[in-house]
Design a protein around this motif. Structure first.
Motif, mmCIF file in Angstrom:
data_model
loop_
_atom_site.group_PDB
_atom_site.id
_atom_site.type_symbol
_atom_site.label_atom_id
_atom_site.label_comp_id
_atom_site.label_asym_id
_atom_site.label_seq_id
_atom_site.Cartn_x
_atom_site.Cartn_y
_atom_site.Cartn_z
ATOM 1 N N PHE A 491 0.829 -1.205 0.000
ATOM 2 C CA PHE A 491 0.000 0.000 0.000
ATOM 3 C C PHE A 491 0.865 1.257 0.000
ATOM 4 C CE2 PHE A 491 -2.925 -3.083 1.964
ATOM 5 C CZ PHE A 491 -3.896 -3.052 0.983
ATOM 6 N N VAL A 492 1.861 1.218 0.824
ATOM 7 C CA VAL A 492 2.715 2.411 0.911
ATOM 8 C C VAL A 492 4.079 2.008 1.494
ATOM 9 C CG1 VAL A 492 1.865 3.099 3.198
ATOM 10 C CG2 VAL A 492 2.765 4.820 1.700
ATOM 11 N N THR A 493 5.099 2.711 1.054
ATOM 12 C CA THR A 493 6.441 2.480 1.610
ATOM 13 C C THR A 493 6.792 3.668 2.486
ATOM 14 O OG1 THR A 493 7.066 1.219 -0.309
ATOM 15 C CG2 THR A 493 8.863 2.049 1.017
ATOM 16 N N LEU A 494 7.107 3.398 3.726
ATOM 17 C CA LEU A 494 7.436 4.487 4.659
ATOM 18 C C LEU A 494 8.950 4.564 4.830
ATOM 19 C CD1 LEU A 494 4.732 3.647 7.340
ATOM 20 C CD2 LEU A 494 4.534 5.236 5.464
ATOM 21 N N LYS A 495 9.457 5.795 4.804
ATOM 22 C CA LYS A 495 10.916 5.976 4.868
ATOM 23 C C LYS A 495 11.348 6.618 6.181
ATOM 24 C CE LYS A 495 11.249 5.999 0.031
ATOM 25 N NZ LYS A 495 11.543 6.461 -1.209
ATOM 26 N N VAL A 499 6.225 7.960 10.746
ATOM 27 C CA VAL A 499 5.651 7.298 11.922
ATOM 28 C C VAL A 499 4.668 6.246 11.455
ATOM 29 C CG1 VAL A 499 4.185 7.697 13.932
ATOM 30 C CG2 VAL A 499 5.778 9.437 13.218
ATOM 31 N N PHE A 500 4.589 5.130 12.141
ATOM 32 C CA PHE A 500 3.503 4.176 11.875
ATOM 33 C C PHE A 500 3.126 3.459 13.178
ATOM 34 C CE2 PHE A 500 5.765 0.147 11.959
ATOM 35 C CZ PHE A 500 7.073 0.535 11.750
ATOM 36 N N GLY A 501 1.970 2.808 13.100
ATOM 37 C CA GLY A 501 1.477 2.112 14.295
ATOM 38 C C GLY A 501 0.775 3.044 15.255
ATOM 39 N N GLU A 502 0.497 4.275 14.770
ATOM 40 C CA GLU A 502 -0.103 5.269 15.662
ATOM 41 C C GLU A 502 -1.618 5.173 15.677
ATOM 42 O OE1 GLU A 502 0.598 5.555 12.720
ATOM 43 O OE2 GLU A 502 -0.213 7.266 11.680
ATOM 44 N N ILE A 503 -2.216 4.563 14.608
ATOM 45 C CA ILE A 503 -3.679 4.561 14.512
ATOM 46 C C ILE A 503 -4.281 3.793 15.685
ATOM 47 C CG2 ILE A 503 -5.655 3.840 13.117
ATOM 48 C CD1 ILE A 503 -4.071 4.434 10.653
ATOM 49 N N SER A 504 -3.843 2.567 15.862
ATOM 50 C CA SER A 504 -4.428 1.757 16.938
ATOM 51 C C SER A 504 -4.056 2.314 18.308
ATOM 52 C CB SER A 504 -3.956 0.312 16.814
ATOM 53 O OG SER A 504 -2.566 0.277 16.765
ATOM 54 N N ARG A 515 -7.005 -2.157 17.686
ATOM 55 C CA ARG A 515 -6.400 -3.227 16.866
ATOM 56 C C ARG A 515 -5.623 -2.625 15.698
ATOM 57 N NH1 ARG A 515 -7.095 -8.460 19.022
ATOM 58 N NH2 ARG A 515 -8.762 -8.222 20.503
ATOM 59 N N ARG A 516 -4.573 -3.315 15.319
ATOM 60 C CA ARG A 516 -3.773 -2.856 14.174
ATOM 61 C C ARG A 516 -4.608 -2.913 12.903
ATOM 62 N NH1 ARG A 516 0.341 -0.187 16.312
ATOM 63 N NH2 ARG A 516 1.719 -1.450 17.588
ATOM 64 N N THR A 517 -4.502 -1.867 12.085
ATOM 65 C CA THR A 517 -5.345 -1.813 10.883
ATOM 66 C C THR A 517 -4.646 -2.367 9.648
ATOM 67 O OG1 THR A 517 -4.542 0.408 10.508
ATOM 68 C CG2 THR A 517 -6.640 0.199 11.664
ATOM 69 N N ALA A 518 -3.367 -2.657 9.755
ATOM 70 C CA ALA A 518 -2.646 -3.169 8.579
ATOM 71 C C ALA A 518 -1.397 -3.925 9.028
ATOM 72 C CB ALA A 518 -2.258 -2.003 7.684
ATOM 73 N N ASN A 519 -0.840 -4.668 8.073
ATOM 74 C CA ASN A 519 0.442 -5.332 8.320
ATOM 75 C C ASN A 519 1.557 -4.382 7.923
ATOM 76 O OD1 ASN A 519 -0.575 -7.901 9.068
ATOM 77 N ND2 ASN A 519 -0.997 -8.321 6.908
ATOM 78 N N VAL A 520 2.582 -4.327 8.727
ATOM 79 C CA VAL A 520 3.747 -3.514 8.346
ATOM 80 C C VAL A 520 4.982 -4.408 8.447
ATOM 81 C CG1 VAL A 520 5.077 -1.429 8.814
ATOM 82 C CG2 VAL A 520 2.638 -1.442 9.275
ATOM 83 N N ALA A 521 5.733 -4.487 7.339
ATOM 84 C CA ALA A 521 6.933 -5.345 7.322
ATOM 85 C C ALA A 521 8.161 -4.517 6.969
ATOM 86 C CB ALA A 521 6.740 -6.440 6.290
ATOM 87 N N ALA A 565 -11.365 2.181 4.964
ATOM 88 C CA ALA A 565 -10.523 2.769 3.911
ATOM 89 C C ALA A 565 -9.557 1.737 3.363
ATOM 90 C CB ALA A 565 -9.770 3.952 4.475
ATOM 91 N N ALA A 566 -9.021 0.890 4.278
ATOM 92 C CA ALA A 566 -8.038 -0.118 3.855
ATOM 93 C C ALA A 566 -8.675 -1.085 2.872
ATOM 94 C CB ALA A 566 -7.505 -0.866 5.070
ATOM 95 N N LYS A 567 -9.944 -1.477 3.160
ATOM 96 C CA LYS A 567 -10.639 -2.416 2.280
ATOM 97 C C LYS A 567 -10.808 -1.803 0.884
ATOM 98 C CE LYS A 567 -14.410 -5.639 2.607
ATOM 99 N NZ LYS A 567 -15.756 -5.824 3.128
HETATM 100 N N1 LIG Z 1 -4.458 0.920 7.462
HETATM 101 C C1 LIG Z 1 -3.451 1.643 6.998
HETATM 102 N N2 LIG Z 1 -2.371 1.812 7.768
HETATM 103 C C2 LIG Z 1 -1.359 2.571 7.301
HETATM 104 C C3 LIG Z 1 -1.415 3.168 6.032
HETATM 105 N N3 LIG Z 1 -0.270 3.857 5.870
HETATM 106 C C4 LIG Z 1 0.443 3.703 6.984
HETATM 107 N N4 LIG Z 1 -0.204 2.908 7.866
HETATM 108 C C5 LIG Z 1 0.292 2.499 9.191
HETATM 109 O O1 LIG Z 1 0.207 1.077 9.356
HETATM 110 C C6 LIG Z 1 -0.089 0.879 10.723
HETATM 111 C C7 LIG Z 1 -0.657 -0.435 11.140
HETATM 112 O O2 LIG Z 1 -0.901 -0.384 12.530
HETATM 113 P P1 LIG Z 1 -1.858 0.782 13.117
HETATM 114 O O3 LIG Z 1 -3.232 0.519 12.706
HETATM 115 O O4 LIG Z 1 -1.589 0.943 14.542
HETATM 116 O O5 LIG Z 1 -1.327 2.073 12.355
HETATM 117 C C8 LIG Z 1 -1.129 1.952 10.990
HETATM 118 C C9 LIG Z 1 -0.562 3.136 10.265
HETATM 119 O O6 LIG Z 1 0.332 3.817 11.109
HETATM 120 C C10 LIG Z 1 -2.556 2.951 5.220
HETATM 121 O O7 LIG Z 1 -2.648 3.446 4.101
HETATM 122 N N5 LIG Z 1 -3.543 2.198 5.759
#
Ligand SMILES: Nc1nc2c(ncn2[C@@H]2O[C@@H]3COP(=O)(O)O[C@H]3[C@H]2O)c(=O)[nH]1
Length: 627
Positions: A491-495, A499-504, A515-521, A565-567
């Motif tokens: 979906f996106v490449t973060l450099k 910041v990520f993981g802030e939503i949950s 809950r985490r909304t996406a996988n981040v690797a 939005a992710a869906k």
């Molecule tokens: N769901 C989603 N997460 C994203 C996106 N871009 C970056 N992220 C990060 O991926 C993270 C997954 O865990 P979180 O839901 O905590 O927070 C999310 C965001 O910080 C995106 O387009 N969709």
């Protein structure tokens, strides 16, 4: 010429006519659109009756165009929103730092202040450099006295031709010492009741240092006029040993690898012990008579060199020396051996400590890795996992020079830790969109709670559906937000700096918002900062305004990137299948990041040029990891 002019004016008229025609066409079109909109607003239900259906030549192209138009409209909406609320931007991009608007006079004043500060810093740097230079000159003078006064006393160096030269050197050294006492010492800094103050003449004159300094420059040399020229009268110059240690301490404090100087200094002590012994051996030989016995110096060759050679063999107890016969020789040799054993063993021990301290980090790293490997072997951990652990150890050590940065900082007082954290990371933090509008002090508090962590290529940092207990800031490297059936959709490449993981983290646990909304690797090797939820909330208690800002952004992010939005995003990406899927990148090339931008070909190109160290390390480890 008239004909040509006429032709020109006809052509110009034609162009004008065409322009007018176009303008009229445009106006007509606009009018039509306006009417259409009015009709739409007035009778939305009768649209099908009023507007004839568009003529479709190719349904696929038509669908794509409609989709494109829709996406463009969405994008415009997002930009509009961003213009209204500057904090609502997404976290995947770090925009350039924009300075707050300032008036001309403010700017001018700031510039002036910056110039003054810069000038002040420059002056301080020059002063410090001058101080160090002067201290090294004083140290040379001290060493001249310490080494040559002893040699001149014992060896026959005071020949009539050499005496004027010695007098000149002595006077020069004394001048340096006098200048130091009169000009420099009274201006040194010292600590008084916890305060750093610049010394005054009065303070210096009442100090013990002043007394010893005065004693050290009393010109006992003048007694030479009465008793003959000898360096014995210069022994009071040795009292200035403090200037040597002052120089040594300063050098240690400014050197990046202070152990090099420490090893050099200890070697100097060893050489000086040998020097003293060589002097004593010559005196002993002269006392017995040069060349009178087998043991004494025979007067051949360079006296100093021969005696130094004897001292080296005796003190380092190499042996192979002529046997002492007389009582005097035996006693001298015995004392030599004792001194050799004690002095040399302690100096060599000191040297081992210095070298040991310099390589302590490396030793600690080796020991931790060895014990971890032994542990994995005991529990028969699969080879593949073992290799990953080893790669992690090696990469972490190479990239940050330690395994756990927080361990080092823990020993420091809070002020120092803050200073270091602010210096290293505050600028990066201020650029992060999520934190824009937050209190600066809150950012500093956050910096102090960060923990550094390294992820290997392909490691999942965050798994969709897990409970979010921490958020991440990318220090170096890249991570990818992935999804789809087998996480193949990026979906996106973060450099670095994102910041990520802030939503949950910013959502409440009600309705599973945490809950985490996406996988981040991790894409390659990723050095991340981790901020735990508990720490963030502890900090936010003290900053209600920042808390509000973050809560607002959290909601917006959830709306923009949450499950719904992710869906939609995933489906959109799947829609690309209309044009057929791209052939997969070969496996080996994929390891290097594909053929595209930043991929294998580009990396190879960069390799030929000069690689920046991080990338070089990364490629090295990716290779090791892949093999
Ligand atoms: N769901 C989603 N997460 C994203 C996106 N871009 C970056 N992220 C990060 O991926 C993270 C997954 O865990 P979180 O839901 O905590 O927070 C999310 C965001 O910080 C995106 O387009 N969709």
């Amino acid at each position: 010429q008239n004909e040509k002019k006429e032709e020109k004016s006809v052509e110009e008229k034609k162009v004008e006519d065409k322009g007018q025609e176009k303008k009229e066409e445009k106006r007509e079109e606009e009018n039509k659109e306006k009417k259409k909109e009015e009709n739409d607003e007035a009778k939305p239900g009768e649209e099908a009756e009023q507007v004839p259906p568009p003529i479709v030549f190719n349904s696929l192209v038509d669908e794509r165009l409609r989709d494109l138009a829709k996406r463009l409209r969405e994008r415009t909406d997002i930009y509009k929103e961003k213009v209204i609320d500057p904090y609502a931007s997404s976290p995947e991009r770090s925009p350039p730092v924009s300075e707050s608007p300032q008036t001309y006079s403010q700017n001018w004043r700031l510039q002036e202040n910056a110039t003054t500060n810069w000038n002040r810093r420059k002056i301080t740097r020059i002063c410090n450099f001058a101080k160090h230079l002067w201290l090294s000159v004083v140290t040379v003078a001290f060493n001249y006295n310490v080494w040559l006064a002893t040699a001149r006393l014992c060896f026959p160096y005071h020949t009539p031709q050499a005496i004027p030269f010695w007098i000149l050197c002595d006077v020069l050294c004394d001048l340096i010492n006098i200048l130091d006492i009169v000009i420099f010492q009274p201006r040194l800094q010292f600590v008084k009741a916890g305060d750093i103050v610049v010394s005054t003449k009065k303070h210096y004159r009442t100090s013990a240092r002043f007394q010893s300094d005065i004693l050290s420059i009393i010109p006992f040399d003048l007694l030479s006029l009465q008793f003959g020229f000898t360096s014995f009268f210069r022994f009071n110059r040795f009292i200035r040993y403090e200037s040597f240690f002052e120089f040594s301490d300063r050098l240690e404090s400014i050197m990046a690898k202070a152990y090099i100087w420490r090893v050099g200094r200890t070697t100097g002590y060893l050489l000086y012990c040998l020097h003293l012994n060589a002097c004593l051996y010559y005196v002993a030989s002269a006392y017995e008579g040069l060349g009178t016995t087998e043991w004494v110096y025979d007067g051949e060759g360079n006296a100093y060199l021969r005696c130094y050679y004897f001292a080296t063999r005796t003190l380092i107890t190499i042996g192979g020396l002529p046997e002492p016969h007389t009582v005097f020789e035996i006693v001298f040799q015995m004392v030599n051996f004792f001194v050799g054993v004690f002095v040399f063993s302690s100096l060599i021990g000191q040297m081992r400590d210095v070298i040991g301290a310099a390589t302590a980090g490396q030793t600690y790293f080796r020991a931790s890795m060895d014990s971890c490997v032994a542990y994995m072997n005991t529990y028969r951990i699969p080879r593949q996992v073992q290799n990953r652990v080893r790669t992690w150890y090696n990469y972490t050590w190479d990239s940050q020079g330690m395994l756990d940065e927080s361990e080092l900082l823990e020993q420091m007082p809070l002020v120092m830790r803050t200073a270091i954290a602010v210096d290293i990371n505050l600028a990066t933090f201020q650029k992060i969109d999520l934190f824009k509008g937050c209190d600066n002090q809150m950012l500093v508090d956050m910096l102090l709670r960060l923990k550094s962590i390294v992820y290997l290529p392909g490691d999942f940092v965050v798994k969709k559906g897990d409970i979010g207990k921490e958020m991440y800031i990318i220090k170096a490297g890249e991570v990818q937000v992935v999804g789809g059936p087998d996480n193949t959709i990026v979906f996106v490449t973060l450099k670095a700096g994102c910041v990520f993981g802030e939503i949950s983290l910013l959502q409440s646990s009600a309705n599973g918002g945490n809950r985490r909304t996406a996988n981040v690797a991790a894409h390659g090797f990723a050095n991340l900062f981790v901020l735990e939820k508990r720490d963030l909330f502890d900090i936010l208690v003290h900053y209600p305004e920042s808390q509000k800002v973050l809560a607002r952004k959290g909601k917006k992010l959830m709306k923009a990137k949450g499950p719904a939005a992710a869906k939609a995003d995933e489906e959109k990406k799947r829609g690309l299948a209309l044009f057929g899927t791209k052939p997969p990148t070969p496996k080996m090339a994929r390891i290097f990041g594909g053929f595209g931008k930043g991929g294998l070909l580009e990396k190879l190109k960069v390799c030929n040029a000069e690689l920046i160290s991080h990338e070089r390390k990364e490629i090295k480890y990716i290779l090791a990891f892949a093999l």
